[in-house]
Scaffold this motif. Structure first.
Motif: not given
Lengths: 263, 265
Positions: B45, B126, B215
């Motif tokens: 990420l 997200r 995340g």
């Protein structure tokens, strides 16, 4: 271009306006501006905060910034002068090592730094933070000064040598005045970076009683997550000194950045 | 540089930062980092974030710079407006971002007011990553635009005039004059943004604390968490050195590739 500007003006407008509004007002109608309801209560709350002393944070961060930046400028300037004046292998190697320091992410070196500081008893302290900042700045300072000094004709120093000036005297009387413009830019830029730095003071000062403006507001806001009026008052107070510096010294910042880019 | 070597040394041990003794464990920490799903996820990420912001910022900054290249008063004003976020601390920007993106934040209130549903900016992994990306673009755009501006100013006007006399279109002018001449600045900006992006830490700490559900746990955040909150210094150092190596190794082909384009065009 007007649309793009809006993306930048709206946030700053909201931050400033809402820092002067009572919290209920800020939540209900963030865009509105009702002059009769403006209040200083957020700022009063910040100034009276038990966890965050604005004056102390300003003084502490200001001192950290000034001493760190000035000492790195002094050491960096002398280093750069020696590197440019003496073309020996040792000095070139020192230069390459210093510049290599530019690409190392601060988080990588912070672990050993914290251990080294703890070993010499400087962890959680003012001198410890200043030392780390000064050393961290040294790479970029030396890099810029070397680039700058290479554009200065060698004859300048040689002429001084013929007149019998030693290296130290040449540095102060001949070189130092020449590199003043670069110094001004570096001073402004590094001050902004140091004042705004977060990782370094967070990990070096840890949970001690000392805090800089950034670590201080981070600690203070944690408890008020949703009170935007209050958060924005903190944000304004934390940014005010650098915003002023930006207005006064804008041409040095932009000039310095663009000058470096074109080279 | 010495601390980097010390970090490299620790990364080969099993030191936890408190004990006085430690043993060499060779590359065990690296092996663990490369098979640790959390570290791999952080890497993925972080890379996505760094790559996307680099592309977005550069493709926005160049047109903006081209629009405000003149030295009229309004352009000077625009320049100051776009550039100001650079003097904000990333922590301050993070708090502003939080106020805008929070579940009951300013953007969601505006959406509700016009009858649209809320967007879970910081509540859904997200979206949280996207929010951080938007903030990063917002804050770095001005700096990159100013750097392009300097590059554009260095191009002499006669070149454009000569080409125009020869009947070149605006697109052709951009492709054959502007782009090749500012290629060095493009290289600088791409590498700079990418390296900075790979270190993303401050926004994460302020806005999401690595969450929701990990995340937004960037590699730098993971490193600090492992080393300082879990006191696994040796493992943290190994992650740090890996980050350093990855950034360095990725910057080289990036630099080489962009350099080649500079000379070809």
């Amino acid at each position: 271009m007007a649309t793009i500007s809006a993306v930048y003006i709206v946030p700053i407008y909201l931050v400033i306006v809402n820092s002067f509004k009572p919290s209920a007002e800020a939540v209900g109608d963030p865009l509105g501006l009702d002059l009769t309801k403006l209040t200083l209560e957020n700022y009063q709350a910040v100034l009276n905060s038990a966890t965050f002393n604005v004056t102390q944070a300003y003084l502490f961060t200001g001192l950290v910034t000034l001493t760190g930046v000035i000492s790195s400028l002094l050491v960096g300037a002398m280093l750069a002068y020696v590197i440019v004046a003496r073309a020996g292998r040792t000095f070139q190697l020192a230069y390459i090592l210093l510049v290599a320091g530019l690409i190392i992410p601060p988080q990588v070196v912070i672990i050993p730094l914290v251990k080294i500081l703890a070993a010499v008893g400087l962890l959680f302290s003012f001198p410890g933070l200043v030392l780390v900042n000064a050393a961290g700045n040294l790479s970029i300072v030396t890099f810029v000064y070397v680039a700058f000094l290479r554009t200065v004709p060698k004859e300048l120093g040689e002429a001084a040598a013929i007149d019998g000036a030693g290296m130290i005297r040449t540095f102060w009387q001949i070189i130092f005045p020449v590199i003043l413009p670069a110094t001004a830019t570096l001073f402004v830029l590094l001050s902004v970076f140091t004042w705004n730095d977060f990782v370094t003071p967070q990990l070096i000062l840890g949970s001690s009683d000392n805090y800089t403006v950034t670590t201080g507001i981070y600690r203070a806001i944690g408890t008020y997550q949703t009170d935007y009026g209050l958060i924005f008052a903190y944000v304004c107070l934390a940014s005010a000194p650098m915003a002023l510096l930006y207005l006064v010294a804008q041409r040095y910042i932009v000039g310095g950045l663009t000058g470096g880019a074109v080279k | 540089l010495i601390p980097a070597l010390v970090a490299a040394f620790y990364s080969l041990t099993d030191w936890n930062g408190i004990r006085r003794t430690f043993e060499f464990v060779g590359i065990a920490n690296y092996a663990r980092a490369l098979s640790d799903p959390l570290v791999l996820r952080s890497f993925g990420l972080t890379f996505a974030l760094a790559a996307t912001t680099t592309v977005v910022v550069n493709s926005l900054a160049l047109p903006i710079a081209a629009m405000i290249v003149g030295s009229s008063r309004i352009n000077t004003l625009y320049r100051s407006i776009v550039f100001y976020p650079i003097v904000l601390s990333a922590v301050v920007a993070g708090f502003i971002g939080q106020a805008f993106f929070a579940t009951n934040g300013i953007i969601n209130q505006a959406l509700t007011a016009v009858g649209l549903g809320k967007i879970p900016f910081l509540a859904e992994p997200r979206w949280a990553l996207i929010s951080i990306g938007i903030l990063a673009v917002w804050q770095s755009l001005g700096l990159i635009a100013v750097l392009y501006l300097a590059g554009l100013k260095g191009i002499s006007k006669e070149l454009y005039e000569a080409a125009r006399v020869d009947g070149a279109s605006s697109v052709a002018l951009f492709r054959h004059i502007t782009l090749p001449l500012i290629a060095p600045v493009v290289t600088l900006n791409v590498v700079f943004l990418f390296v900075v992006g790979m270190r993303q830490y401050d926004y994460v700490v302020v806005m999401t604390g690595g969450g929701p559900a990990g995340g937004t746990a960037t590699l730098a955040w993971r490193l600090v968490d492992v080393a300082f909150n879990q006191t696994r210094y040796a493992y943290g150092s190994a992650i740090g050195i890996t980050l350093l190596l990855v950034v360095t190794i990725m910057s080289i082909p990036l630099l080489a590739g962009l350099r080649r384009r500079e000379t070809v065009s």
